[in-house]
Design a protein around this motif. Structure first.
Motif, PDB file in Angstrom:
ATOM      1  N   GLU A 167       0.909 131.258  36.788  1.00 56.10           N
ATOM      2  CA  GLU A 167       0.084 130.569  35.805  1.00 56.10           C
ATOM      3  C   GLU A 167      -1.046 129.853  36.535  1.00 56.10           C
ATOM      4  O   GLU A 167      -0.993 129.680  37.757  1.00 56.10           O
ATOM      5  N   TRP A 168      -2.055 129.452  35.787  1.00 62.25           N
ATOM      6  CA  TRP A 168      -3.183 128.770  36.411  1.00 62.25           C
ATOM      7  C   TRP A 168      -3.860 127.876  35.381  1.00 62.25           C
ATOM      8  O   TRP A 168      -3.613 127.989  34.172  1.00 62.25           O
ATOM      9  N   THR A 169      -4.721 126.984  35.871  1.00 62.21           N
ATOM     10  CA  THR A 169      -5.466 126.111  34.966  1.00 62.21           C
ATOM     11  C   THR A 169      -6.782 125.693  35.599  1.00 62.21           C
ATOM     12  O   THR A 169      -6.911 125.614  36.826  1.00 62.21           O
ATOM     13  N   GLN A 170      -7.748 125.456  34.736  1.00 69.75           N
ATOM     14  CA  GLN A 170      -8.981 124.788  35.121  1.00 69.75           C
ATOM     15  C   GLN A 170      -9.254 123.659  34.125  1.00 69.75           C
ATOM     16  O   GLN A 170     -10.366 123.147  34.027  1.00 69.75           O
ATOM     17  N   ALA A 171      -8.200 123.266  33.410  1.00 69.52           N
ATOM     18  CA  ALA A 171      -8.330 122.234  32.387  1.00 69.52           C
ATOM     19  C   ALA A 171      -8.737 120.899  33.007  1.00 69.52           C
ATOM     20  O   ALA A 171      -8.160 120.468  34.011  1.00 69.52           O
ATOM     21  N   HIS A 172      -9.715 120.263  32.409  1.00 73.42           N
ATOM     22  CA  HIS A 172     -10.157 118.957  32.884  1.00 73.42           C
ATOM     23  C   HIS A 172      -9.261 117.864  32.325  1.00 73.42           C
ATOM     24  O   HIS A 172      -8.905 117.877  31.147  1.00 73.42           O
ATOM     25  N   GLN A 173      -8.893 116.941  33.193  1.00 76.20           N
ATOM     26  CA  GLN A 173      -8.164 115.755  32.771  1.00 76.20           C
ATOM     27  C   GLN A 173      -8.708 114.581  33.577  1.00 76.20           C
ATOM     28  O   GLN A 173      -8.872 114.688  34.791  1.00 76.20           O
ATOM     29  N   GLU A 174      -9.001 113.476  32.916  1.00 75.12           N
ATOM     30  CA  GLU A 174      -9.733 112.379  33.540  1.00 75.12           C
ATOM     31  C   GLU A 174      -8.953 111.736  34.685  1.00 75.12           C
ATOM     32  O   GLU A 174      -7.872 111.192  34.481  1.00 75.12           O
ATOM     33  N   PRO A 205      -2.309 121.495  30.753  1.00 73.75           N
ATOM     34  CA  PRO A 205      -1.887 122.797  30.203  1.00 73.75           C
ATOM     35  C   PRO A 205      -2.219 123.931  31.174  1.00 73.75           C
ATOM     36  O   PRO A 205      -3.304 123.966  31.753  1.00 73.75           O
ATOM     37  N   PHE A 206      -1.282 124.839  31.349  1.00 72.34           N
ATOM     38  CA  PHE A 206      -1.480 126.036  32.174  1.00 72.34           C
ATOM     39  C   PHE A 206      -1.412 127.266  31.282  1.00 72.34           C
ATOM     40  O   PHE A 206      -0.742 127.262  30.248  1.00 72.34           O
ATOM     41  N   GLU A 207      -2.089 128.322  31.699  1.00 71.71           N
ATOM     42  CA  GLU A 207      -2.019 129.586  30.972  1.00 71.71           C
ATOM     43  C   GLU A 207      -1.483 130.679  31.873  1.00 71.71           C
ATOM     44  O   GLU A 207      -1.594 130.603  33.102  1.00 71.71           O
ATOM     45  N   PHE A 231      -7.170 131.016  44.943  1.00 70.10           N
ATOM     46  CA  PHE A 231      -7.560 130.022  45.935  1.00 70.10           C
ATOM     47  C   PHE A 231      -8.902 129.449  45.526  1.00 70.10           C
ATOM     48  O   PHE A 231      -9.612 130.008  44.700  1.00 70.10           O
ATOM     49  N   GLY A 232      -9.219 128.275  46.073  1.00 68.83           N
ATOM     50  CA  GLY A 232     -10.492 127.658  45.768  1.00 68.83           C
ATOM     51  C   GLY A 232     -10.423 126.638  44.656  1.00 68.83           C
ATOM     52  O   GLY A 232      -9.467 125.868  44.558  1.00 68.83           O
ATOM     53  N   HIS A 233     -11.400 126.661  43.771  1.00 69.86           N
ATOM     54  CA  HIS A 233     -11.577 125.602  42.778  1.00 69.86           C
ATOM     55  C   HIS A 233     -10.792 125.836  41.486  1.00 69.86           C
ATOM     56  O   HIS A 233     -11.272 125.548  40.386  1.00 69.86           O
ATOM     57  N   ILE A 234      -9.584 126.332  41.598  1.00 66.50           N
ATOM     58  CA  ILE A 234      -8.675 126.445  40.458  1.00 66.50           C
ATOM     59  C   ILE A 234      -7.318 125.920  40.919  1.00 66.50           C
ATOM     60  O   ILE A 234      -7.118 125.656  42.114  1.00 66.50           O
ATOM     61  N   SER A 235      -6.411 125.744  39.997  1.00 64.14           N
ATOM     62  CA  SER A 235      -5.086 125.229  40.337  1.00 64.14           C
ATOM     63  C   SER A 235      -4.015 126.077  39.659  1.00 64.14           C
ATOM     64  O   SER A 235      -4.205 126.511  38.530  1.00 64.14           O
ATOM     65  N   PRO A 236      -2.880 126.297  40.345  1.00 57.74           N
ATOM     66  CA  PRO A 236      -2.634 125.928  41.741  1.00 57.74           C
ATOM     67  C   PRO A 236      -3.310 126.933  42.665  1.00 57.74           C
ATOM     68  O   PRO A 236      -3.652 128.037  42.248  1.00 57.74           O
ATOM     69  N   GLN A 237      -3.497 126.544  43.920  1.00 51.40           N
ATOM     70  CA  GLN A 237      -4.172 127.449  44.833  1.00 51.40           C
ATOM     71  C   GLN A 237      -3.346 127.719  46.080  1.00 51.40           C
ATOM     72  O   GLN A 237      -2.528 126.903  46.503  1.00 51.40           O
ATOM     73  N   LEU A 238      -3.587 128.900  46.649  1.00 53.51           N
ATOM     74  CA  LEU A 238      -2.977 129.296  47.913  1.00 53.51           C
ATOM     75  C   LEU A 238      -3.604 128.539  49.072  1.00 53.51           C
ATOM     76  O   LEU A 238      -4.694 127.979  48.954  1.00 53.51           O
ATOM     77  N   GLY A 279       2.972 115.872  39.142  1.00 57.11           N
ATOM     78  CA  GLY A 279       3.677 116.434  40.293  1.00 57.11           C
ATOM     79  C   GLY A 279       3.036 117.706  40.813  1.00 57.11           C
ATOM     80  O   GLY A 279       2.371 118.445  40.075  1.00 57.11           O
ATOM     81  N   MET A 280       3.228 117.981  42.109  1.00 57.14           N
ATOM     82  CA  MET A 280       2.678 119.188  42.718  1.00 57.14           C
ATOM     83  C   MET A 280       3.262 120.445  42.066  1.00 57.14           C
ATOM     84  O   MET A 280       4.445 120.493  41.734  1.00 57.14           O
ATOM     85  N   HIS A 281       2.412 121.444  41.899  1.00 53.76           N
ATOM     86  CA  HIS A 281       2.873 122.717  41.355  1.00 53.76           C
ATOM     87  C   HIS A 281       3.673 123.454  42.427  1.00 53.76           C
ATOM     88  O   HIS A 281       3.243 123.515  43.588  1.00 53.76           O
ATOM     89  N   PRO A 282       4.835 124.031  42.089  1.00 53.17           N
ATOM     90  CA  PRO A 282       5.643 124.729  43.104  1.00 53.17           C
ATOM     91  C   PRO A 282       4.878 125.815  43.846  1.00 53.17           C
ATOM     92  O   PRO A 282       5.131 126.055  45.037  1.00 53.17           O
ATOM     93  N   PHE A 283       3.922 126.473  43.187  1.00 54.40           N
ATOM     94  CA  PHE A 283       3.144 127.528  43.843  1.00 54.40           C
ATOM     95  C   PHE A 283       2.277 126.946  44.953  1.00 54.40           C
ATOM     96  O   PHE A 283       2.162 127.537  46.040  1.00 54.40           O
ATOM     97  N   ALA A 284       1.667 125.785  44.707  1.00 52.26           N
ATOM     98  CA  ALA A 284       0.857 125.130  45.742  1.00 52.26           C
ATOM     99  C   ALA A 284       1.736 124.666  46.893  1.00 52.26           C
ATOM    100  O   ALA A 284       1.353 124.782  48.071  1.00 52.26           O
TER     101      ALA A 284
END
Length: 340
Positions: free
Chosen positions: A171-178, A190-192, A311-318, A145-150
């Motif tokens: 919180e944010w994540t750059q965790a890879h998931q296939e 997972p978010f940190e 913003f950019g290549h991380i999640s969630p982004q503005l 599901g979409m992150h509320p921040f996005a």
């Protein structure tokens, strides 16, 4: 200076465009998840542009088909907004095929990032605001599901009033998931906890229109006929981010030196840097050192600089409304949009 496209609203039809990679056909389950989640959270009815689902090989060999999709979406009165499917690396090949007059005559919200930086810049060259933010296959199709921040970021930039404060992601994540495993689509990543924004320098508030995008793509665009004219950079708040390619901090410094050689740093009002994807703490420290060094070289050691922004290549982004007037105020801890 820039025309603000009509705001999107719930129930609107938004066209998904494959202006770069045609990868979407390899993850159609994720495409459907993005459409479903966007309808639930934003109320948008997302449909594919005529050529958007024709596959990577066809779209690679037929850049005209990609440009045709953009023009079709702009000229079609039943389409209210445009959304990038995903990034890639060759939108620059569309430059000779894009009609700026069509963009100018039919201003509509265009949302995307990464390689979509090429198209975002063409909207600005046509005098139309453009929206640096999530693509369909990224944040709109976020696992589980979409992150509320996005969702909030998209809504405030494309569906709400012209003035608002940007928020810091909790919180944010750059965790890879296939992506290519459908059974993982409903498994949240997972978010940190976020460490928040970093003000690098500059105590005097600054105001200017938002400009920028992905630095690697801007580097590809630099020197082409699609590079924004000097007047479009004057007085801007430069919003710059790096991709999953993780360019070394020194390379970012070299790109900024190019901006200084063009006079873009000297004429800018301020600088906003995204949270860099894939950087270690040491790399972040080196990056910030390079930024301050190049600004000193350009005589801009007092320029306000806000870093580690979501913003950019991380999640969630503005979602950044490029062309809108923004304001940086370190004393108040504010990054905001004050008007279209």
């Amino acid at each position: 200076m820039f025309v603000r496209p009509p705001l999107l609203k719930e129930g609107d039809t938004v066209a998904a465009l494959s202006l770069s990679s045609g990868f979407v056909t390899e993850v159609l389950h994720r495409y459907e998840a993005g459409r479903r989640q966007a309808r639930a959270e934003l109320g948008w009815n997302i449909i594919p542009a005529p050529n958007a689902l024709r596959g990577p090989e066809y779209l690679y060999r037929n850049p005209q088909a990609r440009a045709d999709d953009l023009h079709w979406a702009l000229e079609n009165p039943d389409i209210h907004g445009l959304l990038s499917m995903i990034g890639g690396d060759d939108s620059v090949r569309l430059l000779p095929l894009l009609n700026l007059e069509t963009i100018r005559r039919h201003p509509k919200v265009f949302l995307g990032f990464s390689d979509s930086t090429v198209t975002l810049m063409q909207f600005l060259r046509a005098g139309v605001m453009a929206y640096h933010g999530p693509a369909l296959l990224t944040d709109l199709a976020e696992f589980g599901g979409m992150h509320p921040f996005a969702v909030q970021g998209i809504r405030q930039a494309t569906m709400s009033a012209a003035a608002f404060h940007f928020q810091q992601a909790p919180e944010w994540t750059q965790a890879h998931q296939e992506w290519q495993q459908p059974d993982l689509q409903e498994v949240k990543r997972p978010f940190e906890r976020s460490d928040g924004w970093t003000w690098l320098q500059g105590d005097v508030p600054a105001q200017g229109h938002l400009m920028g995008g992905c630095l690697e793509v801007l580097d590809m665009l630099n020197g082409t006929p699609g590079w924004p004219e000097p007047v479009l950079w004057q007085g801007a708040l430069l919003c710059l981010e790096t991709s999953e390619d993780v360019p070394p901090p020194a390379q970012v410094g070299y790109w900024l030196r190019n901006f200084a050689a063009q006079g873009l740093l000297q004429s800018a009002a301020g600088l906003v840097l995204a949270r860099p994807r894939g950087y270690t703490p040491d790399m972040v420290a080196e990056l910030y050192g390079w930024v301050k060094k190049v600004l000193w070289e350009a005589g801009r050691e007092a320029m306000p600089v806000l870093a580690n922004v979501d913003f950019g290549h991380i999640s969630p982004q503005l979602t950044l409304p490029l062309g809108a007037v923004g304001r940086l105020d370190r004393g108040a801890g504010v990054f905001e949009v004050v008007g279209g």
